[in-house]
Design a protein around this motif. Structure first.
Motif, short mmCIF file in Angstrom:
data_model
loop_
_atom_site.label_atom_id
_atom_site.label_comp_id
_atom_site.label_asym_id
_atom_site.label_seq_id
_atom_site.Cartn_x
_atom_site.Cartn_y
_atom_site.Cartn_z
N SER A 35 75.95 69.59 25.13
CA SER A 35 74.54 69.74 24.74
C SER A 35 73.77 70.59 25.73
O SER A 35 73.12 71.57 25.37
CB SER A 35 73.88 68.36 24.62
OG SER A 35 74.54 67.55 23.67
N LEU A 36 73.84 70.21 27.01
CA LEU A 36 73.03 70.90 28.01
C LEU A 36 73.53 72.31 28.30
O LEU A 36 72.76 73.16 28.76
CB LEU A 36 73.01 70.08 29.31
CG LEU A 36 72.38 68.69 29.21
CD1 LEU A 36 72.33 68.03 30.58
CD2 LEU A 36 70.98 68.75 28.60
N SER A 37 74.79 72.60 28.00
CA SER A 37 75.29 73.96 28.22
C SER A 37 74.62 74.95 27.28
O SER A 37 74.56 76.15 27.57
CB SER A 37 76.81 74.01 28.04
OG SER A 37 77.17 73.69 26.70
N LEU A 38 74.10 74.47 26.15
CA LEU A 38 73.34 75.35 25.25
C LEU A 38 72.08 75.84 25.96
O LEU A 38 71.70 77.01 25.83
CB LEU A 38 72.98 74.61 23.97
CG LEU A 38 74.14 74.12 23.11
CD1 LEU A 38 73.62 73.42 21.87
CD2 LEU A 38 75.04 75.27 22.71
N ASN A 39 71.42 74.95 26.69
CA ASN A 39 70.24 75.36 27.47
C ASN A 39 70.62 76.38 28.54
O ASN A 39 69.89 77.34 28.79
CB ASN A 39 69.58 74.14 28.13
CG ASN A 39 68.93 73.23 27.11
OD1 ASN A 39 68.72 73.62 25.97
ND2 ASN A 39 68.63 72.02 27.50
N ASP A 40 71.77 76.14 29.19
CA ASP A 40 72.23 77.08 30.21
C ASP A 40 72.45 78.47 29.62
O ASP A 40 72.07 79.48 30.21
CB ASP A 40 73.53 76.58 30.86
CG ASP A 40 73.36 75.27 31.59
OD1 ASP A 40 72.21 74.94 31.95
OD2 ASP A 40 74.36 74.56 31.79
N SER A 41 73.07 78.50 28.44
CA SER A 41 73.37 79.78 27.80
C SER A 41 72.10 80.51 27.43
O SER A 41 71.97 81.73 27.65
CB SER A 41 74.22 79.54 26.55
OG SER A 41 75.43 78.89 26.86
N ILE A 42 71.13 79.78 26.88
CA ILE A 42 69.87 80.41 26.47
C ILE A 42 69.09 80.88 27.68
O ILE A 42 68.55 81.99 27.70
CB ILE A 42 69.04 79.43 25.62
CG1 ILE A 42 69.77 79.14 24.31
CG2 ILE A 42 67.65 79.99 25.35
CD1 ILE A 42 69.12 78.07 23.47
N ALA A 43 69.02 80.04 28.74
CA ALA A 43 68.29 80.43 29.94
C ALA A 43 68.92 81.66 30.59
O ALA A 43 68.23 82.57 31.05
CB ALA A 43 68.26 79.27 30.94
N SER A 44 70.26 81.71 30.63
CA SER A 44 70.94 82.86 31.20
C SER A 44 70.67 84.11 30.37
O SER A 44 70.44 85.20 30.92
CB SER A 44 72.45 82.59 31.26
OG SER A 44 73.16 83.73 31.68
N TYR A 45 70.68 83.94 29.05
CA TYR A 45 70.43 85.09 28.17
C TYR A 45 68.98 85.56 28.30
O TYR A 45 68.70 86.76 28.23
CB TYR A 45 70.76 84.72 26.73
CG TYR A 45 70.61 85.88 25.78
CD1 TYR A 45 71.42 87.01 25.90
CD2 TYR A 45 69.66 85.85 24.76
CE1 TYR A 45 71.28 88.07 25.03
CE2 TYR A 45 69.52 86.92 23.89
CZ TYR A 45 70.34 88.02 24.03
OH TYR A 45 70.20 89.09 23.18
N ILE A 243 64.77 73.83 24.10
CA ILE A 243 64.62 72.94 22.94
C ILE A 243 65.92 72.76 22.18
O ILE A 243 66.22 71.67 21.69
CB ILE A 243 63.49 73.44 22.01
CG1 ILE A 243 63.15 72.37 20.97
CG2 ILE A 243 63.89 74.75 21.32
CD1 ILE A 243 61.91 72.70 20.18
N LEU A 244 66.74 73.83 22.08
CA LEU A 244 67.97 73.73 21.30
C LEU A 244 68.91 72.70 21.91
O LEU A 244 69.45 71.84 21.21
CB LEU A 244 68.65 75.09 21.22
CG LEU A 244 69.97 75.14 20.45
CD1 LEU A 244 69.77 74.67 19.02
CD2 LEU A 244 70.56 76.54 20.48
N GLY A 245 69.12 72.79 23.23
CA GLY A 245 70.01 71.84 23.88
C GLY A 245 69.53 70.41 23.76
O GLY A 245 70.32 69.49 23.55
N TYR A 345 78.11 82.56 26.03
CA TYR A 345 78.16 81.16 26.47
C TYR A 345 78.21 81.07 27.98
O TYR A 345 79.00 81.76 28.64
CB TYR A 345 79.39 80.47 25.87
CG TYR A 345 79.49 79.01 26.24
CD1 TYR A 345 78.61 78.08 25.69
CD2 TYR A 345 80.44 78.57 27.15
CE1 TYR A 345 78.69 76.73 26.03
CE2 TYR A 345 80.53 77.23 27.49
CZ TYR A 345 79.64 76.32 26.94
OH TYR A 345 79.71 74.99 27.28
N VAL A 346 77.35 80.24 28.54
CA VAL A 346 77.27 80.03 29.99
C VAL A 346 77.08 78.55 30.26
O VAL A 346 76.31 77.88 29.56
CB VAL A 346 76.09 80.82 30.61
CG1 VAL A 346 75.93 80.48 32.08
CG2 VAL A 346 76.29 82.32 30.44
#
Length: 866
Positions: A35-45, A243-245, A345-346
């Protein structure tokens, strides 16, 4: 090191049990990381986009009253003052509007930025050919439309269209700008001579700071009507970054809780099983600190290993989730907005650490607490204890008093939380008296209150109230179904035949360990509860879409919205093309900030009003000073007269005081758009600018042809059926994805069931051998064993099924009070298949332990428990 050898020997000896424990314990870490890796991916992007799509533009300045539809100019004095500011490196004066690129029948909505050649070249540091007839486009636009330098495009703008040649494709930086929230596929840069949008220049100025991380707004002495917006800071701090994560984490919370319950239950069980061995080691003189080391090593071996495996699997699940969400987002994007940009993905170290801690912290405190208790007691106490002996639950009286006091205080002082107060008092009575008959009485009383005093129809609907009712239904389900087992056992005592022996045997263990059985049942109940709630939403959405697409917007399924700029100074009718059935021309404005539409005679003849009881209003609405009222709530009063301020959507569009007599009403929730008032075109004041709309009914094939015609004239055509289906298909896909994630949570349930049944076999070898020795048939013992374990699944399923049904019905009612009326539909076949699959998997899980039980001989009663 002795401690490590001891732990590894125990791990190896209990290999199968260790495997089951680790299998169930990986779930919390897996779900957390995924779940939280989605936030990481979006923040990195997002950080990547700052360079890729913003580049030199850090902030912008504009008049606070400006918009894409109407702008105010920036003064030359203000621009010069900005250039001379010590913090500013460069500025770019521009004028902006929305635009639409056409290329071989394909359209793409874009941002149009007009400036001059020298300014854009100085700002970006690149030599840009922005002479009249040339355009610079962003890379994403070029990819979506298959454009390259030298290609010709048609750019439709609010004030007209222009044929342009692509002179440059901006691959990164400001020339690849996608809007301040990256909401556009890209931008088209044109010369001031080619700009057919907002005629005000400059209406905005982009700013490049010397150091965009170190500046203060106090350094700028701006007029009161000017606003300085830090685009990059707002973009990075946007709630969409996280929000997505968190949405996925919320969906996963049911499965996560099931995994945590498994850790709590079997963490305690595992520690209890070690107590006798620890007692022996203490008698042999092992010091307390070394005993503590054993417990710590066990935590890191079992649960640390589970956490690491969970994190590794979570990264793979997270990657699949991100790809799925990217596909869903791409599917629900409107065609003219272009495709969705895939996100790499990050996963960062913080997420991995959180995932590991989720799996380790709870068992660590359980083991630490137990280690302290064991080391304080004499060693002989540890040798006396039976692993499965009955231990009365202590401290419940004090806990019950706390609940009662809290409930009474809440009931007296928190009127909006009265239902929560009653729930706390009910739980206090449950813990105080511990009577199954009382529990069932309490649950039935609470159910009666939910239908009368605290019903949805007799209370104002709010998140607070819906949440309290959800807690109420969960408590009702748990109290009722966990209290049935002791009652069933008492009923079986009425039988004296041998046939009742398996029931007495199975129920006796359930009654002996009520907390453990309840926790194991909740592992299934929580996940099934989530599955039922989530499965009910798309089922009802499908029925809603089917009904709403039949009725449409007053019976129309095709709407064309006029270009606001074309209506700003001179009203222009929207051309009616062939293929539109019953075309009706409508004009829209605002009445006290509510939407009012003025309709023609065609509308009155062909419009469909759901639940229409009389048709006289169609003729009465043609009379002077009459209006139809949109009723939102069932208890909303219908006024006899409507008076208020009649205003335009546009700045300087005019306003007027109007008064109308209400001749009837329609249900606002039964139509797609929030039209509050309907009046005849003859009753429209002429001193206020309106937005023109064309409404009609078309088929899907005709809609595609009409879209191309209207979009080439910079109108906004909307085929309601298609757009609704796309949006709800996206919602359905998200729900399906969440459902699949919940199935992962069932792994905890099945692992817990397997652990419980295997440990029961190991710990009860002596008892089962004794029963066999005194004549009990192995089939009776197996049936009792299955009754005990299937009772766990059954209680959990009933809690999840009953509670999920009640909560889902409330949620559907709350959702559709804003969307429209729909009868609650419970997907019986889908839910039935879920419950059936749970029992089938439970049966398969219990096959191996049942086989082991059947092979126990009377001689086993003489062996020591492993």
């Amino acid at each position: 090191m002795f401690e490590l050898k001891f732990v590894l020997r125990s791990f190896k000896k209990k290999g199968f049990v260790s495997f089951l424990l680790i299998l169930g314990a990986i779930i919390p870490s897996l779900l957390t990381v995924s779940s939280l890796s989605l936030n990481d991916s979006i923040a990195s992007y997002r950080a990547f986009q700052l360079k890729e799509n913003f580049g030199e533009a850090d902030s912008y300045i504009m008049n606070s009253r400006s918009s894409l539809f109407f702008s105010f100019p920036l003064s030359e004095f203000l621009l010069n003052d900005l250039k001379e500011n010590r913090l500013v490196k460069n500025i770019l004066p521009v004028s902006e509007s929305m635009g639409r690129i056409e290329k071989e029948g394909a359209f793409l909505e874009t941002l149009v930025i007009a400036t001059n050649k020298d300014d854009i070249s100085n700002f970006t540091g690149k030599e840009i050919d922005l002479t009249p007839g040339n355009a610079v486009i962003s890379e994403k636009i070029a990819l979506d439309l298959g454009l390259k330098e030298g290609d010709s495009i048609i750019l439709h703008m609010p004030g007209g269209s222009a044929n342009l040649k692509v002179s440059y494709i901006g691959e990164e930086g400001f020339l690849n700008f996608r809007g301040e929230l990256a909401q556009y596929p890209g931008s088209v840069f044109v010369s001031l001579e080619d700009f057919q949008g907002n005629t005000i220049y400059p209406s905005k100025a982009y700013i490049d700071f010397i150091d965009d991380t170190n500046f203060s707004y106090s350094e700028f002495n701006l007029p009161a009507n000017m606003v300085l917006v830090n685009m990059k800071e707002n973009f990075m701090n946007s709630t969409t970054n996280v929000i997505l994560g968190y949405i996925v984490f919320a969906f996963n919370s049911f499965s996560l809780l099931a995994g945590i319950i498994l850790i709590i239950v079997f963490g305690n069980t595992f520690v209890n099983e070690q107590e006798k061995n620890i007692g022996i080691l203490r008698i042999f003189g092992l010091k307390r600190n070394r005993l503590l080391n054993i417990f710590i090593i066990q935590v890191f071996l079992y649960f640390g290993l589970a956490s690491v495996i969970g994190c590794l699997l979570g990264t793979q699940i997270g990657k699949l989730l991100l790809n799925s969400f990217s596909g869903i987002a791409s599917g629900i994007m409107f065609e003219s907005l272009g495709s969705f940009t895939s996100i790499p993905y990050v996963v960062n170290a913080r997420t991995i650490i959180i995932g590991i801690l989720i799996g380790i912290l709870i068992p660590f405190f359980i083991f630490l607490r137990k280690a302290i208790i064991i080391t304080k007691n004499p060693p002989i106490e540890s040798l006396r204890k039976d692993v499965e002996e009955y231990v009365p639950v202590s401290g419940t009286t004090f806990f019950a008093v706390i609940l009662l006091i809290s409930g009474i205080i809440t009931l007296i002082f928190g009127k909006s939380f009265a239902l929560l107060g009653i729930i706390l008092i009910s739980l206090g009575c449950t813990f105080l008296f511990k009577n199954p008959f009382l529990n069932i009485t309490i649950s039935l009383t609470l159910m009666l209150l939910s239908k009368t005093l605290f019903s949805l129809s007799s209370n104002s609907l709010s998140f607070n109230f819906i949440f309290q009712r959800a807690i109420l239904f969960a408590v009702i389900s748990i109290l009722f179904f966990t209290s049935i087992i002791p009652i069933l056992k008492k009923l079986t005592k009425l039988f004296v035949s041998k046939k009742s022996f398996p029931f007495l045997l199975g129920f006796s263990y359930i009654e002996r360990f009520p907390i453990k059985i309840l926790m194991l049942s909740l592992m299934f109940g929580i996940v099934i509860f989530g599955l039922i709630v989530i499965a009910s939403i798309p089922s009802n959405l499908v029925k809603f879409v089917d009904s709403i697409t039949e009725e449409g917007l007053f019976g129309y399924n095709y709407v064309v919205v006029s270009n606001p700029f074309k209506n700003l100074f001179v009203s222009q009718d929207i051309e009616v093309y062939d293929g539109i059935q019953n075309p009706s021309k409508v004009q829209a404005a605002l009445l006290d900030s509510e939407l009012i539409v003025f309709v023609d005679d065609t509308f009155l003849e062909s419009a469909t009003i759901p639940s229409e009881s009389y048709t006289d209003w169609r003729e009465q609405l043609k009379e002077k000073g009459t209006i139809m009222f949109g009723k939102f709530r069932d208890d909303e009063n219908i006024p006899e007269k409507v008076e208020g301020s009649y205003t335009s959507f546009f700045p300087f569009g005019g306003n007027s005081r109007i008064s109308y007599e209400v001749i009837g009403y329609f249900e606002l929730k039964d139509i797609i758009l929030p039209v509050k008032y309907v009046a005849h075109i003859n009753n429209k004041p002429n001193n206020v600018k309106t937005v023109n709309l064309l409404m009609g009914k078309v088929d899907e094939q005709t809609a595609s042809r009409l879209n191309e015609l209207y979009m080439s004239n910079f109108y906004y055509p909307i085929f309601l059926e298609k757009e609704l289906k796309i949006i709800f298909a996206g919602v359905d896909n998200i729900v399906t994805l969440a459902t699949n994630m919940l199935y992962i949570g069932l792994i905890s349930g099945f692992s817990g069931l397997a652990l419980y049944s295997v440990r029961s076999y190991i710990l009860r070898k002596r008892i089962i051998g004794t029963l066999r020795a005194i004549g009990s048939h192995s089939n009776d013992i197996i049936i009792g064993f299955l009754i005990e374990n299937f009772s766990i699944v059954s209680i959990g399923s009933l809690i999840g099924l009953f509670g999920g049904y009640l909560v889902a019905r409330d949620l559907i009612f709350a959702i559709f009070q804003f969307l429209g009326t729909v009868d609650f539909y419970f997907p019986v076949m889908q839910i039935g298949s879920i419950i059936l699959s749970v029992f089938l998997m439970s049966f398969l899980t219990l096959l191996f332990p049942s086989f082991l039980v059947s092979k126990i001989s009377p001689a086993e009663s003489m062996k020591e428990i492993e």
